[in-house]
Scaffold this motif. Structure first.
Motif: not given
Lengths: 289, 286
Positions: A162-172
């Protein structure tokens, strides 16, 4: 280029094509095998009796093969894991993507990848020796090996995805969105939650769906903490999941019982396929922005 | 400026900030707790005898040397098979494939494969490989090959994409054929991706248990590499699971020792992945 060389090039092209198709072959192999070995028992038991029957007594004299308890347990267990895991994962992701200083970020990120790397049996073992007695003492129940223990273990296990995928999305999220919000007078934190998070919602949804997939597919860790009795699910009841139903009886099963286990795997596979489809939907929408 | 922010907004900001820090702290705390707990409990019962012998029911001792060796064998065997397959597939996708639709199909298949739970791999591995070769490490390794194919393929693909097109064009311009370009220009450029893929896969193989339970079996016999591949054997994770459920004295301690070893290996693998990533980043910056 000589004729000889052209043949070699063609040949090598063919070899690489074959290697590329191995993946497709594997997916087909798995699908075909699961369907072929899962259908016979369902036909013999009857689809409705199989899916909606509420008793599983595979070794009784007159065996009954109802997997409703397993389906419900898997659904409830996953829901519980999401309920605990998503808020923690989401807030951690926002913190990592937006607020955390570089040093803190690298520390938390290595903690996350460590959590992702820990083998599931280790989660199961710690759950078995810490969580299960803890639940027994805290809630005064006869046995701590329960749906609740499984939910907690699962929620920790899905955190990294959850954390990894969300971080990628938020950083984009485009910086212009955030700049506009800041210029309008919102504080940074308001901006993160009211502008960045909604802009990344498809990616965060994908993260949640990925977590659902992980939770519903986990076998060993839940096997060690859930007690493994085919009861209808209740928070403090010893329960059995779809995955653990397959794992726990496979070693000694035979005949219709064995075939029924394959049918359970088929049901699990269908669940996973639905989840995959949802995941692809969200990822695609995220890419299109 | 702060005076323009209402107390309601200030409460919201404080709440959100608190929740964020709390969640991040919880995540870190969980990781620290797991390392600390497992290492504390496991290291105390870690003895040379435990890691250098095989279990004996006669002397009532537990030894995990066979499980360590089995884990090594299965990692080596899986990587040997999955590397050519995965890297080859990645090369096809980035260098050869002309049809967009075929690329999409292969990538979709890889995504599907990486979403399938390990227990299902175990079941299919049992039906396909264990029924042909019998329950043995090779059957387990082949099952793990299918599981790790997407990981290796994707990391190789990512690093192939970083090889500049100008290098390829230069080689073509000098008259090299496609295969020669792939062999001499493209492949050396994706070594970092291959190594990263190996490390990631080794970690996954080491941690896998559900897929091995019904394909590789649970024996604790000491074997060499080739005889080991042909006979059933438990890896560290499977042995942990077996000992955790065994009532005999010392079994729980053994399972905690295995957990501690697995934890140290996980840490080492994470560290190696970071180091390799940093090394290649530095080199490519030169």
């Amino acid at each position: 280029m000589g004729k000889h060389q052209r043949i070699i090039e063609k040949l090598i092209h063919g070899i690489f094509l074959l290697l590329g198709l191995v993946t497709v072959g594997c997916v087909l192999l798995i699908t075909v095998y699961l369907i072929l070995s899962g259908i016979p028992a369902i036909r013999q038991i009857g689809l409705l009796d199989f899916l909606l029957g509420d008793t599983w007594e595979s070794t009784a004299k007159e065996p009954s093969f109802g997997i409703l308890p397993f389906i419900l347990t898997s659904v409830y267990g996953t829901a519980g894991a999401i309920l605990f895991g998503v808020p923690v994962g989401f807030f951690t992701a926002v913190y990592l993507a937006k607020l955390a200083p570089a040093k803190v970020k690298s520390v938390v990120e290595s903690a996350v990848s460590l959590l992702a790397g820990i083998p599931s049996v280790v989660y199961g073992l710690v759950g078995m020796l810490v969580l299960v007695p803890g639940i027994r003492a805290l809630f005064h129940v006869p046995d701590g090996a329960s749906l609740l223990a499984a939910m907690i273990v699962l929620s920790v296990m899905i955190l990294p995805s959850i954390i990894k995928v969300s971080v990628t999305a938020l950083e984009a999220v485009p910086k212009e969105y955030e700049d506009a919000s800041l210029a309008l007078g919102a504080t940074p934190i308001e901006t993160y939650f009211k502008v960045s998070a909604p802009a990344a919602k498809s990616g965060v949804a994908a993260a949640v769906v990925l977590g659902v997939g992980r939770a519903i597919g986990e076998a060993m860790a839940v096997m060690m903490v859930s007690g493994n009795v085919p009861n209808m699910p209740a928070l403090f009841q010893s329960v059995r999941f779809l995955t653990t139903a397959v794992a726990s009886e496979m070693a000694y099963s035979g005949g219709l019982q064995r075939q029924a286990l394959f049918s359970i795997a088929l049901v699990l596979f269908l669940f996973i396929m639905l989840i995959n489809a949802a995941l692809n939907f969200f990822l695609k929408r995220d890419k299109e922005g | 400026m702060n005076t323009t922010i209402s107390s309601g907004r200030r409460f919201y900001i404080g709440l959100m900030k608190g929740l964020m820090v709390l969640s991040a702290a919880l995540t870190c705390g969980l990781a620290l707790f797991l390392i600390g707990f497992v290492l504390c409990k496991g290291v105390s019962s870690l003895t040379w005898e435990l890691v250098s012998t095989k279990p004996s029911y006669l002397n009532d001792t537990i030894g995990i040397l066979p499980d360590i060796l089995n884990t090594v064998y299965i990692i080596v065997a899986t990587l040997l098979i999955v590397l050519p397959l995965g890297v080859g597939a990645a090369i096809y996708l980035t260098e050869y494939a002309a049809s967009k639709r075929l690329v999409a199909v292969i990538e979709y298949a890889a995504e599907t494969l990486s979403g399938i739970p390990s227990i299902i791999f175990g079941l299919v591995g049992m039906l396909v490989f264990a029924n042909t070769f019998g329950k043995c490490l090779l059957a387990g390794a082949l099952t793990l090959v299918i599981m790790n194919l997407p990981t290796v393929m994707r990391t190789a693909q990512e690093s192939l994409k970083t090889v500049p097109t100008s290098l390829r064009e230069g080689a073509f311009g000098l008259g090299a054929g496609k295969w020669r370009v792939v062999r001499t220009v493209v492949l050396p450029g994706c070594v970092d991706g291959i190594i990263t893929g190996c490390i990631l896969s080794a970690g996954r193989i080491m941690g896998e248990s559900a897929a091995l339970l019904f394909t590789a079996g649970f024996a604790h016999a000491l074997n060499g590499f080739f005889s080991g591949l042909g006979s059933p054997g438990a890896t560290l994770t499977v042995a942990l699971y077996l000992y955790a459920n065994e009532p005999r004295p010392g079994a729980k301690e053994a399972s905690f020792t295995i957990a501690a070893i697995l934890m140290l290996l996980t840490l080492a693998i994470n560290f190696a992945a970071v180091l390799v990533g940093r090394y290649f980043k530095k080199r490519s910056a030169l």
